[in-house]
Motif scaffolding. Structure first.
Motif, PDB file in Angstrom:
ATOM      1  N   TRP A  98       0.814  -1.212   0.000  1.00  0.00           N
ATOM      2  CA  TRP A  98       0.000   0.000   0.000  1.00  0.00           C
ATOM      3  C   TRP A  98       0.847   1.261   0.000  1.00  0.00           C
ATOM      4  N   PHE A  99       0.193   2.323  -0.504  1.00  0.00           N
ATOM      5  CA  PHE A  99       0.727   3.682  -0.476  1.00  0.00           C
ATOM      6  C   PHE A  99      -0.260   4.518   0.338  1.00  0.00           C
ATOM      7  N   ARG A 100       0.249   5.486   1.082  1.00  0.00           N
ATOM      8  CA  ARG A 100      -0.612   6.469   1.743  1.00  0.00           C
ATOM      9  C   ARG A 100       0.120   7.810   1.749  1.00  0.00           C
ATOM     10  N   PRO A 101       0.066   8.531   0.616  1.00  0.00           N
ATOM     11  CA  PRO A 101       0.745   9.824   0.570  1.00  0.00           C
ATOM     12  C   PRO A 101       0.091  10.800   1.539  1.00  0.00           C
ATOM     13  N   HIS A 102       0.920  11.639   2.162  1.00  0.00           N
ATOM     14  CA  HIS A 102       0.382  12.604   3.117  1.00  0.00           C
ATOM     15  C   HIS A 102       1.022  13.969   2.912  1.00  0.00           C
ATOM     16  N   ALA A 103       0.189  14.950   2.658  1.00  0.00           N
ATOM     17  CA  ALA A 103       0.579  16.354   2.606  1.00  0.00           C
ATOM     18  C   ALA A 103      -0.525  17.124   3.325  1.00  0.00           C
ATOM     19  N   HIS A 104      -0.401  18.450   3.364  1.00  0.00           N
ATOM     20  CA  HIS A 104      -1.423  19.252   4.028  1.00  0.00           C
ATOM     21  C   HIS A 104      -2.234  20.023   2.990  1.00  0.00           C
ATOM     22  N   VAL A 105      -2.775  21.188   3.360  1.00  0.00           N
ATOM     23  CA  VAL A 105      -3.776  21.852   2.521  1.00  0.00           C
ATOM     24  C   VAL A 105      -3.243  22.381   1.193  1.00  0.00           C
ATOM     25  N   ARG A 106      -1.930  22.490   1.037  1.00  0.00           N
ATOM     26  CA  ARG A 106      -1.386  22.956  -0.240  1.00  0.00           C
ATOM     27  C   ARG A 106      -0.927  21.804  -1.140  1.00  0.00           C
ATOM     28  N   GLY A 107      -1.053  20.560  -0.652  1.00  0.00           N
ATOM     29  CA  GLY A 107      -0.711  19.401  -1.477  1.00  0.00           C
ATOM     30  C   GLY A 107      -1.553  19.388  -2.741  1.00  0.00           C
ATOM     31  N   LYS A 108      -0.907  19.180  -3.886  1.00  0.00           N
ATOM     32  CA  LYS A 108      -1.622  19.222  -5.171  1.00  0.00           C
ATOM     33  C   LYS A 108      -1.545  17.888  -5.904  1.00  0.00           C
ATOM     34  N   THR A 109      -0.329  17.363  -6.075  1.00  0.00           N
ATOM     35  CA  THR A 109      -0.151  16.072  -6.752  1.00  0.00           C
ATOM     36  C   THR A 109       0.939  15.290  -6.019  1.00  0.00           C
ATOM     37  N   VAL A 110       0.990  14.001  -6.301  1.00  0.00           N
ATOM     38  CA  VAL A 110       2.098  13.175  -5.823  1.00  0.00           C
ATOM     39  C   VAL A 110       2.325  12.051  -6.829  1.00  0.00           C
ATOM     40  N   ARG A 111       3.599  11.730  -7.035  1.00  0.00           N
ATOM     41  CA  ARG A 111       3.971  10.652  -7.957  1.00  0.00           C
ATOM     42  C   ARG A 111       5.034   9.775  -7.296  1.00  0.00           C
ATOM     43  N   TYR A 112       4.780   8.454  -7.312  1.00  0.00           N
ATOM     44  CA  TYR A 112       5.744   7.453  -6.835  1.00  0.00           C
ATOM     45  C   TYR A 112       6.330   6.783  -8.070  1.00  0.00           C
ATOM     46  N   THR A 113       7.629   6.918  -8.288  1.00  0.00           N
ATOM     47  CA  THR A 113       8.298   6.337  -9.447  1.00  0.00           C
ATOM     48  C   THR A 113       9.304   5.298  -8.982  1.00  0.00           C
ATOM     49  N   LEU A 114       9.130   4.066  -9.440  1.00  0.00           N
ATOM     50  CA  LEU A 114      10.067   2.991  -9.134  1.00  0.00           C
ATOM     51  C   LEU A 114      11.170   3.008 -10.177  1.00  0.00           C
ATOM     52  N   VAL A 115      12.421   3.041  -9.717  1.00  0.00           N
ATOM     53  CA  VAL A 115      13.573   2.959 -10.614  1.00  0.00           C
ATOM     54  C   VAL A 115      14.185   1.579 -10.405  1.00  0.00           C
ATOM     55  N   HIS A 116      14.053   0.737 -11.416  1.00  0.00           N
ATOM     56  CA  HIS A 116      14.566  -0.624 -11.353  1.00  0.00           C
ATOM     57  C   HIS A 116      16.095  -0.625 -11.364  1.00  0.00           C
ATOM     58  N   ASN A 158      -4.908  14.869  -8.255  1.00  0.00           N
ATOM     59  CA  ASN A 158      -5.723  15.837  -7.516  1.00  0.00           C
ATOM     60  C   ASN A 158      -5.715  15.489  -6.032  1.00  0.00           C
ATOM     61  N   TYR A 159      -4.542  15.625  -5.413  1.00  0.00           N
ATOM     62  CA  TYR A 159      -4.439  15.309  -3.986  1.00  0.00           C
ATOM     63  C   TYR A 159      -5.399  16.211  -3.206  1.00  0.00           C
TER      64      TYR A 159
END
Length: 187
Positions: free
Chosen positions: A81-99, A112-113
């Motif tokens: 699982w993922f659970r990104p956490h930001a506050h009221v100015r959070g806009k986007t989040v991206r998790y990129t796996l580098v093999h 649209n966080y």
């Protein structure tokens, strides 16, 4: 078990009615769950929030990239699982796996966080040893962000909702015999 509740005082009395249910297995499972901050809160395999130390969002910025968190995997794990956490100015989040071979793969993109919806995204992804995860949040400190308390101010890392953060929470399954102290690190 970890229960993490995040409250901000409102000046009004309130009651939390959280509930937890249990199912008891007849035999230990082959895998064990490992949260990002370690088993039982001891010897965490990740030094968390180091990317937040340099977070500084300029006034009126509407798509400001935050510092990138990079997590290195020292053993093979299964990301569950993922659970990104930001506050009221959070806009986007991206998790990129580098093999290990350099190939990049976006595992989660939240375009649209919304601070009002702290979502957990379930998955099942085998992460190979020597892979890296790069996590990038963007922030909206503009007048068009209806949750923004004051777009004219610089915003820095902090634990309160009027401050900001970008925490790339994740949960993993590992072999029951794995040494949980050698699974991953963040820098």
């Amino acid at each position: 078990m970890i229960v993490s509740l995040h409250y901000t005082a409102t000046g009004l009395e309130a009651v939390d009615r959280s509930r937890i249910g249990f199912t008891v297995a007849k035999a230990p499972p082959r895998k064990k769950f490992l949260p990002q901050d370690g088993a039982e809160g001891n010897n965490p395999p990740v030094a968390r929030q180091q990317a937040n130390a340099t977070l500084a969002i300029p006034p009126y910025a509407n798509n400001h990239p935050g510092p990138v968190a990079e997590i290195s995997f020292l053993k093979e794990v299964e990301l569950v699982w993922f659970r990104p956490h930001a506050h009221v100015r959070g806009k986007t989040v991206r998790y990129t796996l580098v093999h290990p071979d350099g190939r990049e793969e976006t595992l989660l993109y939240v375009p649209n966080y919304n601070f009002n919806w702290q979502l957990t995204y379930r998955t099942s992804v085998k992460i190979p040893k020597d892979a890296k995860m790069r996590v990038q949040f963007t922030y909206d400190n503009s007048t068009t962000n209806k949750y923004n308390p004051d777009p004219s101010k610089w915003v820095y890392y902090g634990g309160q909702s009027w401050e900001e953060m970008g925490t790339p929470n994740m949960g993993f399954l590992v072999d029951r015999e794995a040494d949980v102290n050698d699974v991953l690190i963040e820098r």
